[in-house]
Design a protein around this motif. Structure first.
Motif, PDB file in Angstrom:
ATOM      1  N   ARG A 123     -77.800  -5.800 -40.793  1.00 43.74           N
ATOM      2  CA  ARG A 123     -76.823  -5.420 -39.765  1.00 43.74           C
ATOM      3  C   ARG A 123     -75.542  -6.234 -39.913  1.00 43.74           C
ATOM      4  O   ARG A 123     -74.432  -5.720 -39.718  1.00 43.74           O
ATOM      5  CB  ARG A 123     -77.419  -5.618 -38.377  1.00 43.74           C
ATOM      6  CG  ARG A 123     -78.570  -4.688 -38.050  1.00 43.74           C
ATOM      7  CD  ARG A 123     -78.094  -3.242 -37.929  1.00 43.74           C
ATOM      8  NE  ARG A 123     -79.190  -2.344 -37.620  1.00 43.74           N
ATOM      9  CZ  ARG A 123     -79.895  -1.663 -38.518  1.00 43.74           C
ATOM     10  NH1 ARG A 123     -79.623  -1.808 -39.810  1.00 43.74           N
ATOM     11  NH2 ARG A 123     -80.861  -0.857 -38.147  1.00 43.74           N
ATOM     12  N   GLY A 131     -71.724  -4.887 -40.699  1.00 43.22           N
ATOM     13  CA  GLY A 131     -70.614  -5.210 -39.819  1.00 43.22           C
ATOM     14  C   GLY A 131     -69.491  -5.970 -40.489  1.00 43.22           C
ATOM     15  O   GLY A 131     -68.356  -5.962 -40.005  1.00 43.22           O
ATOM     16  N   PRO A 142     -77.543 -13.218 -28.505  1.00 42.46           N
ATOM     17  CA  PRO A 142     -76.547 -12.196 -28.167  1.00 42.46           C
ATOM     18  C   PRO A 142     -75.271 -12.729 -27.543  1.00 42.46           C
ATOM     19  O   PRO A 142     -74.312 -11.976 -27.371  1.00 42.46           O
ATOM     20  CB  PRO A 142     -77.299 -11.297 -27.167  1.00 42.46           C
ATOM     21  CG  PRO A 142     -78.735 -11.524 -27.453  1.00 42.46           C
ATOM     22  CD  PRO A 142     -78.831 -12.967 -27.834  1.00 42.46           C
ATOM     23  N   GLU A 143     -75.248 -14.003 -27.196  1.00 43.51           N
ATOM     24  CA  GLU A 143     -74.010 -14.578 -26.686  1.00 43.51           C
ATOM     25  C   GLU A 143     -73.886 -16.026 -27.132  1.00 43.51           C
ATOM     26  O   GLU A 143     -74.862 -16.680 -27.450  1.00 43.51           O
ATOM     27  CB  GLU A 143     -73.920 -14.478 -25.158  1.00 43.51           C
ATOM     28  CG  GLU A 143     -75.063 -15.072 -24.378  1.00 43.51           C
ATOM     29  CD  GLU A 143     -76.278 -14.159 -24.256  1.00 43.51           C
ATOM     30  OE1 GLU A 143     -77.398 -14.696 -24.368  1.00 43.51           O
ATOM     31  OE2 GLU A 143     -76.115 -12.947 -24.070  1.00 43.51           O
ATOM     32  N   ARG A 168     -68.729 -12.022 -33.831  1.00 45.31           N
ATOM     33  CA  ARG A 168     -68.882 -10.775 -33.074  1.00 45.31           C
ATOM     34  C   ARG A 168     -70.021  -9.933 -33.653  1.00 45.31           C
ATOM     35  O   ARG A 168     -70.877  -9.425 -32.916  1.00 45.31           O
ATOM     36  CB  ARG A 168     -67.561 -10.007 -33.137  1.00 45.31           C
ATOM     37  CG  ARG A 168     -67.443  -8.819 -32.205  1.00 45.31           C
ATOM     38  CD  ARG A 168     -66.090  -8.134 -32.387  1.00 45.31           C
ATOM     39  NE  ARG A 168     -64.995  -9.090 -32.528  1.00 45.31           N
ATOM     40  CZ  ARG A 168     -64.157  -9.139 -33.575  1.00 45.31           C
ATOM     41  NH1 ARG A 168     -64.278  -8.272 -34.573  1.00 45.31           N
ATOM     42  NH2 ARG A 168     -63.193 -10.041 -33.630  1.00 45.31           N
ATOM     43  N   ARG A 220     -73.482 -11.573 -32.978  1.00 46.77           N
ATOM     44  CA  ARG A 220     -73.953 -11.399 -31.595  1.00 46.77           C
ATOM     45  C   ARG A 220     -74.565 -10.014 -31.412  1.00 46.77           C
ATOM     46  O   ARG A 220     -75.622  -9.865 -30.787  1.00 46.77           O
ATOM     47  CB  ARG A 220     -72.802 -11.624 -30.613  1.00 46.77           C
ATOM     48  CG  ARG A 220     -72.423 -13.068 -30.425  1.00 46.77           C
ATOM     49  CD  ARG A 220     -71.521 -13.259 -29.215  1.00 46.77           C
ATOM     50  NE  ARG A 220     -70.230 -12.613 -29.370  1.00 46.77           N
ATOM     51  CZ  ARG A 220     -69.149 -13.191 -29.899  1.00 46.77           C
ATOM     52  NH1 ARG A 220     -69.229 -14.444 -30.348  1.00 46.77           N
ATOM     53  NH2 ARG A 220     -68.001 -12.550 -29.996  1.00 46.77           N
ATOM     54  N   ALA A 221     -73.916  -9.001 -31.957  1.00 41.94           N
ATOM     55  CA  ALA A 221     -74.442  -7.643 -31.848  1.00 41.94           C
ATOM     56  C   ALA A 221     -75.760  -7.499 -32.607  1.00 41.94           C
ATOM     57  O   ALA A 221     -76.695  -6.840 -32.133  1.00 41.94           O
ATOM     58  CB  ALA A 221     -73.415  -6.641 -32.382  1.00 41.94           C
ATOM     59  N   ALA A 258     -78.458  -9.126 -30.565  1.00 36.65           N
ATOM     60  CA  ALA A 258     -78.779  -8.311 -29.388  1.00 36.65           C
ATOM     61  C   ALA A 258     -79.751  -7.210 -29.782  1.00 36.65           C
ATOM     62  O   ALA A 258     -80.720  -6.925 -29.063  1.00 36.65           O
ATOM     63  CB  ALA A 258     -77.503  -7.721 -28.801  1.00 36.65           C
ATOM     64  N   GLU A 259     -79.520  -6.593 -30.953  1.00 38.21           N
ATOM     65  CA  GLU A 259     -80.427  -5.555 -31.434  1.00 38.21           C
ATOM     66  C   GLU A 259     -81.779  -6.141 -31.810  1.00 38.21           C
ATOM     67  O   GLU A 259     -82.831  -5.589 -31.490  1.00 38.21           O
ATOM     68  CB  GLU A 259     -79.809  -4.853 -32.638  1.00 38.21           C
ATOM     69  CG  GLU A 259     -80.712  -3.791 -33.251  1.00 38.21           C
ATOM     70  CD  GLU A 259     -80.086  -3.148 -34.474  1.00 38.21           C
ATOM     71  OE1 GLU A 259     -80.763  -3.084 -35.518  1.00 38.21           O
ATOM     72  OE2 GLU A 259     -78.921  -2.728 -34.389  1.00 38.21           O
TER      73      GLU A 259
END
Length: 524
Positions: A290, A294, A458-459, A315, A318-319, A322-323
């Motif tokens: 991923r 990105g 995620p953050e 960025r 983090r995405a 999250a996934e």
């Protein structure tokens, strides 16, 4: 006069780590002695697989807080013209594991993890925390498929190192002290690592000595003569099973007898003219894919990443996390003290091995089995104690791990191998080291010294203060930034190492700058 104290700096010095180069074989390891053991095997005519196995066994003595015979792992292997393979000897819970043995207290862990606390931390340390120790099965399969030398010779350096013992220097003191509060609970562990109830310390002057790690040397010597299968179906297996039974552990003789490594085709991803081969199985590979997707449109034009590049990476990561965590919630361990090891090997014929092995926590379960001297993992901690969780505790189950060994190839020729230790922080360091060398054209030594960031949730972003004001500001514009030092301790970033084979055949290797014992060693 009003005065605000400045930021505390724990290391007010400039630390550098030398790269190694040569045109034959090379080993990069978090312990120089283990790298030297691997190189001795290369010089004796062994393959990269032989050297990787020798290095891994040497680490059982030299780096007991990170890996060993009681651990687990993953390895990537590729030879010129051959297919890239993943050796999966990852964690599996015991077949007789009873989830009811891990009742929850009703509290959440407030220190290292964000899942429910278990009574007496039974999933974190002690005999109930053991997963099936599959590391030796992985080394056995790797040696059987790609090794050339007799296992007796491959294990000779590890046996010699174990008979000498673990160095009693300041780094050993530091690592043992970090686990002392739990090591003291288990008699054989306390006897070995806490003489007189305290961590071993180096003499104030002169050279540090060495100390023995129980019956580990005898076990390694037995494996050298009887073969690695003895760990699962011979005298050593019987000793391990007996100790586990005496302690009330779930790991059984049947678990050992049925333990086998899986050999899978490596996962492939295209990246900027190279073929990346990632570890198949329950690893960080899907998350790394991923990140690759990105970052395809990022700016790779300079000689080093720009502030915008780092902001985009944060960025994207983090995405990706999250996934990754969507199906697991917070059940995947953050494990701030997760202690793993990574080793990388290349031989004169171009075979490359990237191997990551672990006990999970620093010193794993903190339990040394007295009959064998094996320090056991605490792999049960990878599971969520909540029965409704996707990653819930269950018998015979594999959890998701963070290991991320990678081999990069040009066509059918491996040209770069890398990986890291450090829990969730592994993937970030692997991508950055890979990109620094293959995308920005940095020499491996330059890449190892270049500041990095970490995103493993995620953050939030953890950023090396050396990234500079412009980059820190770009990161802070999008999320909370924690500015840290890249230091020996606290360990704020993963510990990568890397070997590159140049177009002219020159091998160049580098290890983590802030790992005091680490080294890349070239074959003479």
């Amino acid at each position: 006069m009003a005065w605000t104290p400045p930021r505390h700096t724990s290391q007010h010095w400039h630390v550098t780590k030398p790269a190694a180069s040569g045109r034959k074989g090379m080993v990069a390891s978090q312990a120089r002695g283990a790298a030297e053991a691997g190189v001795a095997i290369l010089e004796a005519g062994g393959t990269a697989a032989d050297a990787a196995v020798a290095t891994a066994f040497a680490l059982a003595t030299l780096e007991p807080w990170n890996s060993g015979l009681g651990g687990i792992g993953f390895a990537q292997v590729m030879s010129p013209g051959g297919a890239a393979e993943t050796f999966d000897f990852g964690p599996v819970s015991p077949r007789g594991l009873n989830p009811a043995a891990f009742p929850m207290t009703g509290k959440m862990k407030a220190d290292l993890f964000t899942w429910p606390e278990v009574v007496e931390d039974r999933n974190v340390h002690g005999p109930l925390s053991f997963a099936i120790p599959s590391a030796v099965a992985g080394y056995m399969e790797l040696h059987a498929r790609h090794g050339r030398m007799p296992i007796k010779d491959v294990l000779a350096p590890a046996v010699a190192l174990a008979k000498r013992g673990l160095a009693q220097d300041w780094f050993t003191t530091l690592k043992v002290a970090n686990s002392a509060s739990v090591l003291k609970l288990y008699p054989e562990s306390a006897r070995i690592y806490l003489p007189g109830g305290l961590p071993p310390v180096a003499p104030y002057q002169g050279s540090p000595g060495f100390f023995q790690q129980g019956n580990l040397a005898a076990t390694l010597e037995r494996l050298a003569h009887a073969g690695l299968a003895d760990f699962y179906k011979g005298d050593i297996a019987a000793a391990i099973a007996a100790d586990c039974k005496d302690m009330g552990a779930f790991v059984s003789a049947e678990d050992l007898a049925q333990c086998k490594a899986r050999v899978l085709p490596a996962l492939e991803a295209a990246w900027r003219g190279k073929r990346l081969f990632l570890a198949n199985g329950l690893t960080a590979a899907p998350t790394l894919m991923r990140v690759l997707e990105g970052m395809r449109g990022a700016d790779f034009s300079g000689k080093a990443p720009s502030a915008a590049w780092y902001a985009q990476l944060a960025r994207v990561m983090r995405a990706a996390y999250a996934e990754r965590l969507a199906g697991l919630g917070d059940a995947e361990p953050k494990a701030a003290e997760s202690c793993t090891t990574h080793l990388t090997v290349a031989d004169k014929n171009g075979m490359m091995v990237a191997m990551t092995t672990t006990l999970l926590s620093s010193m794993g379960s903190r339990v040394v089995l007295p009959k064998s001297g094996v320090l056991m993992n605490n792999g049960v901690m990878w599971f969520d104690p909540r029965p409704e969780a996707a990653n819930a505790l269950a018998p015979g189950k594999r959890p998701l791990t963070n290991m991320c060994p990678v081999i990069a190839a040009e066509g059918d020729k491996p040209v770069l191998a890398t990986g890291a230790s450090g829990g969730r922080r592994i993937m970030a360091s692997v991508f950055q080291m890979l990109s620094f060398v293959s995308d920005f054209g940095m020499e491996p030594e330059q890449a190892a010294h270049h500041p990095r960031l970490d995103v493993s949730a995620p953050e939030g972003v953890t950023a090396d203060i050396r990234l500079g004001a412009a980059t820190l500001a770009a990161l802070a514009a999008e999320d909370t930034v924690t500015e840290v030092e890249h230091a020996v301790l606290p360990v704020n970033f993963a510990c990568p190492n890397l070997i590159r084979i140049g177009a002219d055949g020159l091998r160049t290797g580098i290890t983590d700058v802030m790992s005091p014992w680490s080294a890349a060693i070239a074959e003479a």
